[in-house]
Design a protein around this motif. Structure first.
Motif, PDB file in Angstrom:
ATOM      1  N   GLN A  75     -13.676  14.883  31.642  1.00  0.00           N
ATOM      2  CA  GLN A  75     -14.966  14.330  32.060  1.00  0.00           C
ATOM      3  C   GLN A  75     -15.716  15.367  32.906  1.00  0.00           C
ATOM      4  N   PRO A  76     -15.951  16.569  32.353  1.00  0.00           N
ATOM      5  CA  PRO A  76     -16.459  17.655  33.186  1.00  0.00           C
ATOM      6  C   PRO A  76     -17.865  17.445  33.740  1.00  0.00           C
ATOM      7  N   GLU A  77     -18.717  16.735  33.022  1.00  0.00           N
ATOM      8  CA  GLU A  77     -20.088  16.551  33.512  1.00  0.00           C
ATOM      9  C   GLU A  77     -20.099  15.696  34.777  1.00  0.00           C
ATOM     10  N   GLU A  78     -19.380  14.572  34.772  1.00  0.00           N
ATOM     11  CA  GLU A  78     -19.295  13.711  35.958  1.00  0.00           C
ATOM     12  C   GLU A  78     -18.510  14.400  37.075  1.00  0.00           C
ATOM     13  N   LEU A  79     -17.471  15.146  36.708  1.00  0.00           N
ATOM     14  CA  LEU A  79     -16.694  15.884  37.707  1.00  0.00           C
ATOM     15  C   LEU A  79     -17.582  16.891  38.423  1.00  0.00           C
ATOM     16  N   LEU A  80     -18.480  17.523  37.695  1.00  0.00           N
ATOM     17  CA  LEU A  80     -19.415  18.469  38.306  1.00  0.00           C
ATOM     18  C   LEU A  80     -20.307  17.766  39.330  1.00  0.00           C
ATOM     19  N   VAL A  81     -20.843  16.610  38.973  1.00  0.00           N
ATOM     20  CA  VAL A  81     -21.691  15.858  39.909  1.00  0.00           C
ATOM     21  C   VAL A  81     -20.897  15.549  41.177  1.00  0.00           C
ATOM     22  N   LEU A  82     -19.648  15.156  41.011  1.00  0.00           N
ATOM     23  CA  LEU A  82     -18.805  14.807  42.155  1.00  0.00           C
ATOM     24  C   LEU A  82     -18.541  16.011  43.056  1.00  0.00           C
ATOM     25  N   VAL A  83     -18.028  17.112  42.511  1.00  0.00           N
ATOM     26  CA  VAL A  83     -17.661  18.252  43.367  1.00  0.00           C
ATOM     27  C   VAL A  83     -18.891  18.932  43.963  1.00  0.00           C
ATOM     28  N   ARG A  84     -19.989  18.953  43.231  1.00  0.00           N
ATOM     29  CA  ARG A  84     -21.223  19.513  43.789  1.00  0.00           C
ATOM     30  C   ARG A  84     -21.708  18.652  44.960  1.00  0.00           C
ATOM     31  N   GLY A  85     -21.658  17.335  44.807  1.00  0.00           N
ATOM     32  CA  GLY A  85     -22.043  16.428  45.878  1.00  0.00           C
ATOM     33  C   GLY A  85     -21.147  16.555  47.097  1.00  0.00           C
ATOM     34  N   LEU A  86     -19.860  16.753  46.868  1.00  0.00           N
ATOM     35  CA  LEU A  86     -18.931  16.950  47.986  1.00  0.00           C
ATOM     36  C   LEU A  86     -19.279  18.217  48.756  1.00  0.00           C
ATOM     37  N   ARG A  87     -19.561  19.286  48.038  1.00  0.00           N
ATOM     38  CA  ARG A  87     -19.932  20.549  48.681  1.00  0.00           C
ATOM     39  C   ARG A  87     -21.196  20.363  49.519  1.00  0.00           C
ATOM     40  N   GLU A  88     -22.175  19.653  48.961  1.00  0.00           N
ATOM     41  CA  GLU A  88     -23.442  19.438  49.666  1.00  0.00           C
ATOM     42  C   GLU A  88     -23.261  18.639  50.950  1.00  0.00           C
ATOM     43  N   MET A  89     -22.267  17.730  50.985  1.00  0.00           N
ATOM     44  CA  MET A  89     -22.042  16.939  52.201  1.00  0.00           C
ATOM     45  C   MET A  89     -20.993  17.566  53.121  1.00  0.00           C
ATOM     46  N   GLY A  90     -20.488  18.742  52.751  1.00  0.00           N
ATOM     47  CA  GLY A  90     -19.544  19.446  53.605  1.00  0.00           C
ATOM     48  C   GLY A  90     -18.111  18.955  53.504  1.00  0.00           C
ATOM     49  N   ARG A  91     -17.801  18.216  52.454  1.00  0.00           N
ATOM     50  CA  ARG A  91     -16.430  17.734  52.230  1.00  0.00           C
ATOM     51  C   ARG A  91     -15.729  18.659  51.229  1.00  0.00           C
ATOM     52  N   SER A  92     -14.424  18.711  51.335  1.00  0.00           N
ATOM     53  CA  SER A  92     -13.656  19.607  50.460  1.00  0.00           C
ATOM     54  C   SER A  92     -13.264  18.914  49.159  1.00  0.00           C
ATOM     55  N   SER A  93     -12.885  19.740  48.180  1.00  0.00           N
ATOM     56  CA  SER A  93     -12.422  19.215  46.899  1.00  0.00           C
ATOM     57  C   SER A  93     -11.183  19.969  46.433  1.00  0.00           C
TER      58      SER A  93
END
Length: 192
Positions: A75-93
């Motif tokens: 599910q790479p498209e949704e995974l991208l939205v998730l990890v990009r959003g985590l980076r933007e909020m300063g959370r790790s992945s």
């Protein structure tokens, strides 16, 4: 995203207090897989990456998110939205995958983009003949850590541990890494 399980608070799936997501769907079918229930692509728990990010953002105790499988890169498209959003909020992945880093890079597209926003990738298929608990968080000796940013190093990775909790349906749900077969034997002695 099609998910198998969500654990909103865990210390067994990486550094600090983490939100853990097991994706639903895997075409790899590694022999001896600990999570064969994740193989089916039939809808299970359906959440958007945006709704997960909202839930994560609302909890200041969370250091980051660990994504396991199934196979997250199905599910790479949704995974991208998730990890990009985590980076933007300063959370790790931290993302687990049965693919090798080189395979993901060669696939390009969303897979390559996911890697740009992932702090730690743990790659490699589970190989039952190489089963080992000598390295934290991995199940077979061929699996490798790739620290894609400088946020973490091997010194930050906690030792193997298993967490157990009772789910909403009254069933025991375990997460983490360790000898689950030995745990089942011990539990049989108490449950009868």
């Amino acid at each position: 995203m099609n998910l198998y399980r969500i654990v909103s608070h865990t210390r067994a799936e990486g550094p600090g207090e983490r939100f853990a997501i097991w994706t639903q769907g895997c075409s790899r079918h590694c022999g001896g897989c600990m999570m064969p229930g994740t193989w089916s692509f039939a809808p299970n728990i359906e959440r958007t990456a945006e709704s997960l990010l909202e839930q994560i953002a609302a909890d200041s105790r969370l250091e980051g998110v660990t994504v396991l499988g199934g196979e997250p890169f199905e599910q790479p498209e949704e995974l991208l939205v998730l990890v990009r959003g985590l980076r933007e909020m300063g959370r790790s992945s931290i993302v687990f995958t049965g693919y090798l880093l080189s395979e993901l890079l060669s696939r390009g597209g969303f897979c390559r983009q996911v890697l740009q926003y992932t702090d730690v990738l743990i790659d490699g298929p589970y190989i039952e003949a190489l089963r080992s608990f000598s390295v934290p968080m991995i199940g077979s000796a061929n699996q490798r850590f790739h620290f894609l940013t400088d946020r973490y190093s091997m010194e930050d990775i906690p030792p193997n541990r298993i967490e157990a909790r009772v789910g909403g349906d009254g069933r025991l749900v375990c997460s983490g890494m360790g000898d689950f077969e030995k745990l089942k034997e011990i539990m049989r002695g108490y449950i009868g």
